[in-house]
Design a protein around this motif. Structure first.
Motif, mmCIF file in Angstrom:
data_model
loop_
_atom_site.group_PDB
_atom_site.id
_atom_site.type_symbol
_atom_site.label_atom_id
_atom_site.label_comp_id
_atom_site.label_asym_id
_atom_site.label_seq_id
_atom_site.Cartn_x
_atom_site.Cartn_y
_atom_site.Cartn_z
ATOM 1 N N ALA A 221 0.834 -1.203 0.000
ATOM 2 C CA ALA A 221 0.000 0.000 0.000
ATOM 3 C C ALA A 221 0.871 1.256 0.000
ATOM 4 C CB ALA A 221 -0.914 0.004 1.218
ATOM 5 N N GLY A 222 1.915 1.244 0.851
ATOM 6 C CA GLY A 222 2.812 2.408 0.935
ATOM 7 C C GLY A 222 3.452 2.689 -0.409
ATOM 8 N N LYS A 223 3.914 1.625 -1.051
ATOM 9 C CA LYS A 223 4.618 1.815 -2.321
ATOM 10 C C LYS A 223 3.696 2.427 -3.381
ATOM 11 C CE LYS A 223 7.753 -0.554 -5.375
ATOM 12 N NZ LYS A 223 8.195 -1.816 -5.921
ATOM 13 N N VAL A 224 2.506 1.850 -3.508
ATOM 14 C CA VAL A 224 1.571 2.344 -4.527
ATOM 15 C C VAL A 224 1.180 3.797 -4.243
ATOM 16 C CG1 VAL A 224 -0.757 2.106 -5.431
ATOM 17 C CG2 VAL A 224 0.651 0.098 -5.119
ATOM 18 N N LEU A 225 0.789 4.053 -3.005
ATOM 19 C CA LEU A 225 0.277 5.386 -2.676
ATOM 20 C C LEU A 225 1.369 6.456 -2.770
ATOM 21 C CD1 LEU A 225 -2.236 4.611 0.194
ATOM 22 C CD2 LEU A 225 -2.680 5.061 -2.218
ATOM 23 N N ASP A 226 2.587 6.105 -2.362
ATOM 24 C CA ASP A 226 3.686 7.078 -2.453
ATOM 25 C C ASP A 226 3.949 7.446 -3.912
ATOM 26 O OD1 ASP A 226 3.933 7.090 0.198
ATOM 27 O OD2 ASP A 226 5.800 5.924 0.308
ATOM 28 N N ARG A 227 3.950 6.422 -4.754
ATOM 29 C CA ARG A 227 4.213 6.672 -6.168
ATOM 30 C C ARG A 227 3.117 7.585 -6.768
ATOM 31 N NH1 ARG A 227 6.301 8.482 -9.040
ATOM 32 N NH2 ARG A 227 6.854 8.046 -11.177
ATOM 33 N N LEU A 228 1.868 7.258 -6.394
ATOM 34 C CA LEU A 228 0.745 8.050 -6.919
ATOM 35 C C LEU A 228 0.812 9.489 -6.388
ATOM 36 C CD1 LEU A 228 -2.166 5.469 -6.700
ATOM 37 C CD2 LEU A 228 -0.962 6.258 -8.750
ATOM 38 N N GLY A 229 1.221 9.618 -5.108
ATOM 39 C CA GLY A 229 1.356 10.966 -4.529
ATOM 40 C C GLY A 229 2.402 11.771 -5.268
ATOM 41 N N LEU A 230 3.532 11.134 -5.570
ATOM 42 C CA LEU A 230 4.605 11.830 -6.309
ATOM 43 C C LEU A 230 4.118 12.243 -7.691
ATOM 44 C CD1 LEU A 230 7.805 9.786 -5.474
ATOM 45 C CD2 LEU A 230 7.258 12.131 -4.841
ATOM 46 N N HIS A 231 3.364 11.340 -8.323
ATOM 47 C CA HIS A 231 2.822 11.642 -9.653
ATOM 48 C C HIS A 231 1.920 12.877 -9.579
ATOM 49 C CE1 HIS A 231 1.168 11.046 -13.605
ATOM 50 N NE2 HIS A 231 -0.052 11.017 -13.104
ATOM 51 N N THR A 232 1.092 12.908 -8.538
ATOM 52 C CA THR A 232 0.208 14.057 -8.341
ATOM 53 C C THR A 232 1.020 15.341 -8.250
ATOM 54 O OG1 THR A 232 -1.101 12.571 -6.998
ATOM 55 C CG2 THR A 232 -1.708 14.876 -6.933
ATOM 56 N N MET A 233 2.095 15.302 -7.474
ATOM 57 C CA MET A 233 2.917 16.499 -7.275
ATOM 58 C C MET A 233 3.599 16.922 -8.580
ATOM 59 S SD MET A 233 2.375 17.675 -4.551
ATOM 60 C CE MET A 233 3.468 19.043 -4.768
ATOM 61 N N GLU A 234 4.066 15.919 -9.325
ATOM 62 C CA GLU A 234 4.744 16.250 -10.586
ATOM 63 C C GLU A 234 3.812 16.999 -11.525
ATOM 64 O OE1 GLU A 234 6.407 12.718 -12.296
ATOM 65 O OE2 GLU A 234 7.866 12.580 -10.658
ATOM 66 N N VAL A 235 2.584 16.475 -11.650
ATOM 67 C CA VAL A 235 1.617 17.130 -12.534
ATOM 68 C C VAL A 235 1.281 18.525 -12.011
ATOM 69 C CG1 VAL A 235 -0.695 16.988 -13.498
ATOM 70 C CG2 VAL A 235 0.673 14.941 -13.282
ATOM 71 N N PHE A 236 1.129 18.608 -10.683
ATOM 72 C CA PHE A 236 0.809 19.905 -10.068
ATOM 73 C C PHE A 236 1.878 20.941 -10.412
ATOM 74 C CE2 PHE A 236 1.089 22.830 -6.446
ATOM 75 C CZ PHE A 236 -0.227 23.221 -6.314
ATOM 76 N N LEU A 237 3.136 20.553 -10.233
ATOM 77 C CA LEU A 237 4.240 21.487 -10.513
ATOM 78 C C LEU A 237 4.296 21.857 -11.989
ATOM 79 C CD1 LEU A 237 7.190 20.309 -8.284
ATOM 80 C CD2 LEU A 237 5.809 22.358 -8.099
ATOM 81 N N ALA A 238 4.109 20.849 -12.849
ATOM 82 C CA ALA A 238 4.164 21.121 -14.289
ATOM 83 C C ALA A 238 3.074 22.120 -14.677
ATOM 84 C CB ALA A 238 3.995 19.822 -15.075
ATOM 85 N N SER A 239 1.867 21.952 -14.083
ATOM 86 C CA SER A 239 0.778 22.873 -14.405
ATOM 87 C C SER A 239 1.119 24.282 -13.951
ATOM 88 C CB SER A 239 -0.523 22.443 -13.735
ATOM 89 O OG SER A 239 -0.717 21.087 -13.889
ATOM 90 N N ARG A 240 1.709 24.373 -12.732
ATOM 91 C CA ARG A 240 2.056 25.704 -12.228
ATOM 92 C C ARG A 240 3.105 26.349 -13.121
ATOM 93 N NH1 ARG A 240 -0.235 26.608 -6.986
ATOM 94 N NH2 ARG A 240 1.035 28.441 -6.720
ATOM 95 N N GLU A 241 4.066 25.544 -13.585
ATOM 96 C CA GLU A 241 5.108 26.095 -14.461
ATOM 97 C C GLU A 241 4.523 26.583 -15.773
ATOM 98 O OE1 GLU A 241 8.223 23.204 -14.698
ATOM 99 O OE2 GLU A 241 8.769 23.638 -12.623
ATOM 100 N N ASP A 242 3.535 25.839 -16.285
ATOM 101 C CA ASP A 242 2.847 26.276 -17.507
ATOM 102 C C ASP A 242 2.237 27.641 -17.309
ATOM 103 O OD1 ASP A 242 3.439 24.141 -18.937
ATOM 104 O OD2 ASP A 242 1.463 23.186 -18.901
ATOM 105 N N VAL A 243 1.551 27.799 -16.164
ATOM 106 C CA VAL A 243 0.891 29.078 -15.872
ATOM 107 C C VAL A 243 1.924 30.205 -15.848
ATOM 108 C CG1 VAL A 243 -0.369 30.359 -14.113
ATOM 109 C CG2 VAL A 243 -1.006 28.018 -14.628
ATOM 110 N N ILE A 244 3.056 29.945 -15.151
ATOM 111 C CA ILE A 244 4.091 30.976 -15.033
ATOM 112 C C ILE A 244 4.679 31.323 -16.400
ATOM 113 C CG2 ILE A 244 6.391 31.467 -14.097
ATOM 114 C CD1 ILE A 244 5.546 29.711 -11.675
ATOM 115 N N GLY A 245 4.946 30.273 -17.193
ATOM 116 C CA GLY A 245 5.517 30.494 -18.528
ATOM 117 C C GLY A 245 4.604 31.338 -19.395
ATOM 118 N N ARG A 246 3.301 31.015 -19.322
ATOM 119 C CA ARG A 246 2.344 31.749 -20.137
ATOM 120 C C ARG A 246 2.285 33.211 -19.720
ATOM 121 N NH1 ARG A 246 -1.580 28.152 -19.621
ATOM 122 N NH2 ARG A 246 -2.755 29.394 -18.156
#
Lengths: 133, 292
Positions: free
Chosen positions: B128-153
């Motif tokens: 459970a820890g392994k799956v959820l940690d990976r999914l949490g990291l994925h969430t953060m990666e997408v979050f950061l990428a979206s924020r960077e898009d906003v800043i770039g624009r």
């Protein structure tokens, strides 16, 4: 070897550069122009470069030297119709062409020269009419 | 005997679905994302239900490798959720907590199921820890990428907004500069100005630097370049809007602007009108002047 034609209109010599300037052409132009000024006693030189797309440091320097030589022979040089890209290139090359007057187009250039003739009080025409030979 | 953690986890999730979802919802409700008022509870619960369903599906297809093919749908859902949170202005913690809040209910359910079998419990918790940690990291990666898009624009928009060339009168252009002048921006500014000079057949260009916070030697050099290029095109430049402090700094630094400069845009405009042979006159004498 092709040469750039020089037209005489009143006391002004008009040169339009319609081809890519290469070094020999620029040297020939300087020589022809100098001869023409001396022969006709022209008081103004108008060089139209709206078709000129590429300049290098040599061409830039030739323009400066043409203007300097003309001034020695008491003729004012006006450069007309320079393209934005050419202007940016010359500035980046550090050639700011000090001493050459510039105008947006031929019409404005002629107006500049006319104003200068009016200042000197000798009208638009040349003192010597036509060529000797 | 080796215990398959993924299997333990999958069984627990299926058998205890109601209890886990309930506990997750409670934990989400206590989290800060609801209190900020950016999202409604019903929406949050729907998202939780979808994610939970997809997690079950992915586990059933086998394995706890969250980067694998059968997790694609779940990753996509989480990415959508992350992106919308980034745009709505959630904090990174709130966004990551959405998935991490699922940990406690699952661990609790695992403990209930396999209290007597320590090996099973450990394997389940690890999975459970392994799956959820990976999914949490994925969430953060997408979050950061979206924020960077906003800043770039935004950066792009600022660059486009801040270099307008304004026509003040026939043959008179103004270029109000806002923000610091660097080499890249000077290039854009210069091109815009020169093109406008050609288009408008302008005789005079006024460069207003009221909005330029500092003028150092580099900025002065860029200004001079622009002025020189405009001169080569046959247009005169007037620099206006040099603030008193900036003027002092420039003199102390030894920066010299060998161009016509005026204190305000109004003065520069008056000079430009004068040079083009125009004059601004009052139509009638005003009341104060009549009284005199």
């Amino acid at each position: 070897m092709d040469r750039i034609p020089i037209l005489k209109l009143g006391g002004v010599l008009i040169v339009t550069i319609q081809v890519d300037m290469h070094d020999r052409l620029a040297l020939a132009l300087e020589e022809d122009l100098t001869t023409m000024i001396a022969r006709t006693g022209a008081r103004g030189v108008l060089i139209e470069i709206s078709a000129l797309e590429i300049v290098d440091s040599f061409i830039g320097r030739m323009l400066v030297s043409i203007a300097a030589v003309s001034r020695v022979l008491d003729a004012e040089t006006v450069l007309a119709g320079m393209r934005p890209a050419v202007a940016i290139t010359l500035v980046e090359l550090g050639l700011e062409l000090t001493g050459i007057r510039t105008a947006l187009n031929v019409e404005r250039g002629m107006a500049l020269l006319k104003a200068r003739f009016a200042e000197d009080g000798d009208g638009f025409g040349s003192d010597r009419d036509g060529l000797d030979d | 005997m080796r215990v398959d953690g993924a299997e333990v986890l999958e069984r627990t999730l299926t058998e205890d679905e109601a209890a886990i979802l309930e506990a997750w919802n409670i934990s989400l409700r206590e989290g800060t994302s609801l209190q900020s008022g950016r999202i409604r509870e019903a929406e949050l619960q729907t998202q939780a239900k979808i994610v939970f369903g997809q997690l079950q599906g992915a586990l059933a297809s086998g394995g706890i490798d969250a980067d694998a093919e059968h997790y694609a749908a779940l990753r996509e859902t989480l990415a959508d959720i992350s992106r919308s949170r980034a745009i709505q202005g959630f904090s990174p913690t709130d966004t990551a907590n959405f998935i991490f809040a699922l940990k406690e209910p699952i661990f609790e359910a695992l403990r209930r199921k396999s209290a007597v079998d320590a090996t099973k419990l450990a394997a389940g918790v690890w999975a459970a820890g392994k799956v959820l940690d990976r999914l949490g990291l994925h969430t953060m990666e997408v979050f950061l990428a979206s924020r960077e898009d906003v800043i770039g624009r935004q950066g792009q928009e600022i660059a486009e907004l801040s270099t307008p060339v304004v026509r003040l009168w026939d043959g008179i252009l103004a270029l109000p500069l806002i923000g610091t002048l660097d080499s890249a921006r000077t290039g854009v500014v210069m091109e815009n100005l020169l093109q406008a000079i050609v288009d408008e057949e302008a005789e005079i260009a006024i460069i207003d630097i009221t909005g330029v916070p500092t003028v150092d030697t580099l900025v002065a050099q860029h200004l001079l370049k622009t002025v020189a290029a405009a001169r080569l095109m046959g247009a005169d430049c007037i620099v206006s809007g040099i603030r008193p402090q900036i003027a002092q700094t420039m003199v102390h630094l030894g920066v010299e602007l060998n161009v016509v400069s005026k204190a305000t845009l109004a003065d520069a405009f008056a000079l430009a009108l004068k040079r083009t042979g125009r004059k601004v006159v009052r139509q009638q004498a005003t009341a104060t002047e009549e009284r005199r």
